[in-house]
Write a protein that holds these residues in place. Sequence first.
Motif, PDB file in Angstrom:
ATOM      1  N   GLY A   1     -54.186 -37.734  49.382  1.00  0.00           N
ATOM      2  CA  GLY A   1     -54.453 -37.668  47.953  1.00  0.00           C
ATOM      3  C   GLY A   1     -53.833 -36.455  47.293  1.00  0.00           C
ATOM      4  N   GLU A   2     -53.847 -36.438  45.983  1.00  0.00           N
ATOM      5  CA  GLU A   2     -53.211 -35.364  45.218  1.00  0.00           C
ATOM      6  C   GLU A   2     -53.826 -34.006  45.542  1.00  0.00           C
ATOM      7  OE1 GLU A   2     -50.175 -34.022  43.145  1.00  0.00           O
ATOM      8  OE2 GLU A   2     -50.533 -36.145  43.562  1.00  0.00           O
ATOM      9  N   LEU A   3     -55.155 -33.961  45.742  1.00  0.00           N
ATOM     10  CA  LEU A   3     -55.813 -32.700  46.051  1.00  0.00           C
ATOM     11  C   LEU A   3     -55.336 -32.153  47.389  1.00  0.00           C
ATOM     12  CD1 LEU A   3     -57.878 -30.546  45.367  1.00  0.00           C
ATOM     13  CD2 LEU A   3     -59.643 -31.970  46.447  1.00  0.00           C
ATOM     14  N   SER A   4     -55.280 -33.013  48.413  1.00  0.00           N
ATOM     15  CA  SER A   4     -54.803 -32.581  49.738  1.00  0.00           C
ATOM     16  C   SER A   4     -53.360 -32.119  49.672  1.00  0.00           C
ATOM     17  CB  SER A   4     -54.933 -33.731  50.741  1.00  0.00           C
ATOM     18  OG  SER A   4     -56.278 -34.063  50.968  1.00  0.00           O
ATOM     19  N   LYS A   5     -52.567 -32.826  48.894  1.00  0.00           N
ATOM     20  CA  LYS A   5     -51.147 -32.480  48.740  1.00  0.00           C
ATOM     21  C   LYS A   5     -50.991 -31.091  48.122  1.00  0.00           C
ATOM     22  CE  LYS A   5     -46.890 -34.569  46.929  1.00  0.00           C
ATOM     23  NZ  LYS A   5     -46.352 -35.729  46.176  1.00  0.00           N
ATOM     24  N   ARG A   6     -51.761 -30.832  47.061  1.00  0.00           N
ATOM     25  CA  ARG A   6     -51.684 -29.529  46.398  1.00  0.00           C
ATOM     26  C   ARG A   6     -52.159 -28.405  47.328  1.00  0.00           C
ATOM     27  NH1 ARG A   6     -53.855 -32.052  41.692  1.00  0.00           N
ATOM     28  NH2 ARG A   6     -55.885 -31.058  42.098  1.00  0.00           N
ATOM     29  N   GLU A   7     -53.223 -28.670  48.082  1.00  0.00           N
ATOM     30  CA  GLU A   7     -53.748 -27.660  49.002  1.00  0.00           C
ATOM     31  C   GLU A   7     -52.754 -27.346  50.111  1.00  0.00           C
ATOM     32  OE1 GLU A   7     -56.564 -25.703  49.098  1.00  0.00           O
ATOM     33  OE2 GLU A   7     -56.644 -26.359  47.001  1.00  0.00           O
ATOM     34  N   CYS A   8     -52.074 -28.371  50.597  1.00  0.00           N
ATOM     35  CA  CYS A   8     -51.074 -28.180  51.655  1.00  0.00           C
ATOM     36  C   CYS A   8     -49.939 -27.280  51.164  1.00  0.00           C
ATOM     37  CB  CYS A   8     -50.526 -29.538  52.094  1.00  0.00           C
ATOM     38  SG  CYS A   8     -49.301 -29.448  53.417  1.00  0.00           S
ATOM     39  N   LYS A   9     -49.445 -27.564  49.977  1.00  0.00           N
ATOM     40  CA  LYS A   9     -48.361 -26.753  49.403  1.00  0.00           C
ATOM     41  C   LYS A   9     -48.820 -25.327  49.148  1.00  0.00           C
ATOM     42  CE  LYS A   9     -45.962 -30.599  47.120  1.00  0.00           C
ATOM     43  NZ  LYS A   9     -45.485 -31.146  45.830  1.00  0.00           N
ATOM     44  N   LYS A  10     -50.040 -25.185  48.679  1.00  0.00           N
ATOM     45  CA  LYS A  10     -50.587 -23.862  48.399  1.00  0.00           C
ATOM     46  C   LYS A  10     -50.701 -23.039  49.675  1.00  0.00           C
ATOM     47  CE  LYS A  10     -54.636 -21.595  46.314  1.00  0.00           C
ATOM     48  NZ  LYS A  10     -55.970 -21.822  45.692  1.00  0.00           N
ATOM     49  N   LYS A  11     -51.174 -23.659  50.753  1.00  0.00           N
ATOM     50  CA  LYS A  11     -51.318 -22.962  52.033  1.00  0.00           C
ATOM     51  C   LYS A  11     -49.947 -22.515  52.560  1.00  0.00           C
ATOM     52  CE  LYS A  11     -53.733 -26.186  54.135  1.00  0.00           C
ATOM     53  NZ  LYS A  11     -54.479 -26.901  55.215  1.00  0.00           N
ATOM     54  N   MET A  12     -48.952 -23.363  52.375  1.00  0.00           N
ATOM     55  CA  MET A  12     -47.610 -23.036  52.840  1.00  0.00           C
ATOM     56  C   MET A  12     -47.055 -21.827  52.084  1.00  0.00           C
ATOM     57  SD  MET A  12     -44.312 -25.593  53.029  1.00  0.00           S
ATOM     58  CE  MET A  12     -45.350 -26.944  53.603  1.00  0.00           C
ATOM     59  N   ALA A  13     -47.224 -21.823  50.768  1.00  0.00           N
ATOM     60  CA  ALA A  13     -46.733 -20.712  49.954  1.00  0.00           C
ATOM     61  C   ALA A  13     -47.494 -19.422  50.269  1.00  0.00           C
ATOM     62  CB  ALA A  13     -46.858 -21.055  48.474  1.00  0.00           C
TER      63      ALA A  13
END
Length: 342
Positions: free
Chosen positions: A61-73
């Motif tokens: 989902g969009e929330l998981s996607k955003r969290e994944c990108k945030k963790k990477m950054a």
Amino acid sequence: MVASENDSKHANQAMRMHESADPPFETTYKRLLEKVMAAPEVSGVAECELPMIDLNELKMGELSKRECKKKMAQASQEWGFFQVVNHGICKDVLEKMREEQVKLFAKPFSDKAAYKGSYRWGTPSATCLAQLSWSEAFHVSVSDLLSSLNFHPNLSSIMRQYARMVSELSQKLVEILASELGQKSDFFKEKCVESTCYLRLNRYPACPISPDMFGIMAHTDSDFITVLHQDQIGGLQLVKDGSWFAVKPNPQALVINIGDLFQAWSNNVYKSVEHRVVANPVYERFSTAYFFCPSYDTVIASGVEPCVYKSFTFVEYRKQVQQDVKFFGHKIGLPRFLLQTH
């Protein structure tokens, strides 16, 4: 005459079979090794686990996607390193790549040394043990790999397959990191094509001489990101908050680290941190590194004010690094390109 030629041929083959696969470290660096008591202390370093990124979260989902990108950054800012699982590179490819790599390094030293353009070992410029790298490697431009590099067909084939898959992964990762900065990713699609990148096959022979010997000395990478596939022996260490930490190997993950070019391009948001490999006194270690690089004429500039670094091309950066290593025995890197403030 025929018998004599055959005898000579068989004798040469026998000599090659008995020839060591290891480079002649002990004879070449005898004077440095006599000062072994002056070796840098690298033992007693605390172990750490790198931030883990599950790329399957990008498909949720969009929330998981955003969290994944945030963790990477966040990992790229705080650690300069992270590891990824579910990265899309199948286990069969990784295992085949390692299998062919082991075969290559098992060849006699003289056979490997014949690959003069890509084979390297030790540290020719070393003046002390702290500058000596107890390792050997094949450093290959993917552009050469895609043309006519004279490796065994099995190795060439799997290297091409591996490079193609890791190139796709690298593009995905840098696009995410660019988007987290609010930047467009077109730059990387245009400048960092597969043929501008490099593949490095590493072997770190066992080093029983000293428990404190570098497999490769402390450095930062001169690229945007590096994708590392390593075995379970361990030895990779990095700097975090001013201290050295040993990275705990994870059999399921690939290790990603930020390079100098990304630190400059991000205006110091993402960090290219020092890392090194410590040689093992008993076991040999293998790793494969993919360096995600632009074309030589690519201009590296953040486009953010105030800029920390002056603009430079990739070829200018490489030349400066090579000059510094030749003159000082080590890389200086990004500090060479800092903008002077008055």
